[in-house]
Design a protein around this motif. Structure first.
Motif, PDB file in Angstrom:
ATOM      1  N   TYR A  86       1.096  -1.294  -0.176  1.00  0.00           N
ATOM      2  CA  TYR A  86       0.215  -0.181  -0.118  1.00  0.00           C
ATOM      3  C   TYR A  86       0.907   0.759  -0.053  1.00  0.00           C
ATOM      4  N   VAL A  87       1.901   1.833   1.705  1.00  0.00           N
ATOM      5  CA  VAL A  87       2.823   2.641   1.483  1.00  0.00           C
ATOM      6  C   VAL A  87       3.675   2.292  -0.472  1.00  0.00           C
ATOM      7  N   ALA A  88       3.832   1.687  -0.482  1.00  0.00           N
ATOM      8  CA  ALA A  88       5.153   1.969  -1.802  1.00  0.00           C
ATOM      9  C   ALA A  88       3.935   2.165  -3.143  1.00  0.00           C
ATOM     10  N   ILE A  89       2.745   1.662  -3.235  1.00  0.00           N
ATOM     11  CA  ILE A  89       2.390   1.828  -4.657  1.00  0.00           C
ATOM     12  C   ILE A  89       1.057   2.922  -4.256  1.00  0.00           C
ATOM     13  N   ARG A  94       0.392   0.451 -14.734  1.00  0.00           N
ATOM     14  CA  ARG A  94      -0.683   0.030 -13.911  1.00  0.00           C
ATOM     15  C   ARG A  94      -0.105  -1.052 -14.370  1.00  0.00           C
ATOM     16  N   LEU A  95      -0.160  -1.858 -15.017  1.00  0.00           N
ATOM     17  CA  LEU A  95       0.615  -3.208 -15.133  1.00  0.00           C
ATOM     18  C   LEU A  95       1.661  -3.468 -14.245  1.00  0.00           C
ATOM     19  N   LYS A  96       2.252  -3.225 -14.644  1.00  0.00           N
ATOM     20  CA  LYS A  96       3.274  -2.888 -13.675  1.00  0.00           C
ATOM     21  C   LYS A  96       3.111  -3.116 -11.903  1.00  0.00           C
ATOM     22  N   ALA A  97       2.113  -1.820 -11.703  1.00  0.00           N
ATOM     23  CA  ALA A  97       1.907  -1.848  -9.718  1.00  0.00           C
ATOM     24  C   ALA A  97       1.210  -3.031  -9.888  1.00  0.00           C
ATOM     25  N   PHE A  98       0.410  -4.022 -10.844  1.00  0.00           N
ATOM     26  CA  PHE A  98      -0.032  -4.430 -10.647  1.00  0.00           C
ATOM     27  C   PHE A  98       0.610  -6.310 -10.139  1.00  0.00           C
ATOM     28  N   VAL A 112      -3.800   2.378  -8.592  1.00  0.00           N
ATOM     29  CA  VAL A 112      -3.486   1.764  -9.591  1.00  0.00           C
ATOM     30  C   VAL A 112      -4.423   2.786 -11.072  1.00  0.00           C
ATOM     31  N   LEU A 113      -5.309   2.206 -10.909  1.00  0.00           N
ATOM     32  CA  LEU A 113      -6.600   2.736 -11.859  1.00  0.00           C
ATOM     33  C   LEU A 113      -6.103   5.025 -12.190  1.00  0.00           C
ATOM     34  N   ARG A 114      -5.773   5.664 -11.490  1.00  0.00           N
ATOM     35  CA  ARG A 114      -5.571   6.340 -11.482  1.00  0.00           C
ATOM     36  C   ARG A 114      -4.007   6.958 -12.239  1.00  0.00           C
ATOM     37  N   LEU A 115      -3.826   6.037 -12.644  1.00  0.00           N
ATOM     38  CA  LEU A 115      -2.594   6.238 -12.774  1.00  0.00           C
ATOM     39  C   LEU A 115      -2.539   6.421 -15.223  1.00  0.00           C
ATOM     40  N   SER A 116      -1.895   7.144 -16.074  1.00  0.00           N
ATOM     41  CA  SER A 116      -2.422   7.266 -16.974  1.00  0.00           C
ATOM     42  C   SER A 116      -1.347   6.272 -17.828  1.00  0.00           C
TER      43      SER A 116
END
Length: 321
Positions: free
Chosen positions: A125-128, A236-240, A227-231
């Motif tokens: 949570y903190v990392a993302i 987004r794929l990297k974060a997930f 993550v969904l707010r990333l453009s």
């Protein structure tokens, strides 16, 4: 050593029956159990060794992974050797003190593992959600405090259990219909009022499983929203992807526990051997699969394992072009 009329105090010896109804198949069941135990030891020791010897892996998530591996090793070692003795030699006799100690360590270690999984969810949570503050928030000191807190919580929550067991009256049998000294399996042997023990067990289970799962779910709700707010779809794929291993471990750890809990509490028509098999899966699957999941999905661990176990093949491969 099952007797019809035992004293009202705690029996000096209990007899673990194994899996009622499947006694004829226990020798065959011992083969996959023994194989799983070998995989548990090899996999978790490899994870500990790789992280300890690879400086690039000295980061918070890997420290939590070391805690998880140590807990899995301790939990499986507290149950599987005795289980194999039952399957191989019908050696189910266990002294009362050893039975209570086994009960304490099994349940306390499971609570510690749940706390570590919650800490790993907070790490993600903190990392993302706050990547710029991650290194200043998740320091080595905080990770150590979280590890100590998980041990203290598991110890305190499970500490009263052996004393509550000792206060019960036992006047019927000392045969435990299980492969290990599970709390409710021992409570069912008592012939007096066990409402306090049952309420205590249910409260602790709901507090640990329910509370930790709720907090993990909330953390991932915030993660998904961030993550969904990333453009960028790549971002987004990297974060997930950074959460994939942890989500797999959560499913592996909590699914057998929830199945076992609900069938034990509400599945009164479920055969006893199904209850026990589910309880055994809860202790067998997570310790075996956790190091495999992280070994495959964590690049640093995967590369280090390949370098250690396949050095000749890597150096012998000819370069193309």
């Amino acid at each position: 050593m099952a007797s019809a009329n035992l004293t009202h105090s705690l029996p000096s010896v209990f007899l673990l029956q194994g899996i009622p109804g499947l006694e004829a198949y226990q020798l065959w069941l011992s083969m996959p159990v023994c194989t799983i135990y070998v995989v548990i030891i090899a996999g978790n020791c490899t994870i500990l060794l790789v992280i300890a010897t690879e400086p690039v892996l000295h980061r918070p998530m890997c420290y939590f992974l070391c805690m998880l591996a140590a807990i899995d090793l301790a939990a499986s070692t507290s149950t599987l050797p005795k289980m194999l003795c039952i399957f191989w030699f019908q050696a189910g006799e266990i002294r009362a003190g050893a039975c209570l100690a086994q009960m304490f360590f099994i349940h306390a270690l499971c609570m510690m593992e749940s706390a570590v999984l919650l800490a790993m969810a907070l790490d993600r949570y903190v990392a993302i959600c706050f990547p710029l503050r991650y290194s200043s928030v998740f320091t080595g000191s905080l990770v150590a405090k979280m590890g100590v807190a998980s041990v203290v919580r598991g110890t305190l929550l499970m500490g009263p259990c052996p004393f509550l067991i000792r206060r019960l009256s036992y006047c019927q049998t000392n045969v435990i219909h299980h492969t290990y000294c599970e709390h409710m399996a021992v409570v069912k042997l008592a012939c007096g009022d066990t409402s306090t023990n049952r309420a205590y067990g249910l409260s602790v289970a709901l507090l640990v499983i329910g509370g930790d799962l709720l907090c993990i779910g909330l953390s991932y709700c915030f993660i998904v929203r961030a993550v969904l707010r990333l453009s960028s779809s790549e971002a987004r794929l990297k974060a997930f992807g950074t959460c994939g291993s942890h989500l797999c471990v959560i499913l592996i750890s909590y699914s057998p526990a929830l199945f076992s809990f609900f069938t034990h509490r509400f599945g009164h028509q479920v055969p006893p051997h199904v209850h026990i098999l589910l309880a055994n899966l809860y202790l067998l699957l997570p310790p075996m699969l956790n190091p495999i999941v992280y070994g495959v999905r964590t690049k640093g661990i995967r590369e280090r394992v390949v370098r250690v176990f396949l050095p000749a093949r890597l150096t012998a491969e000819p370069r193309l072009g």
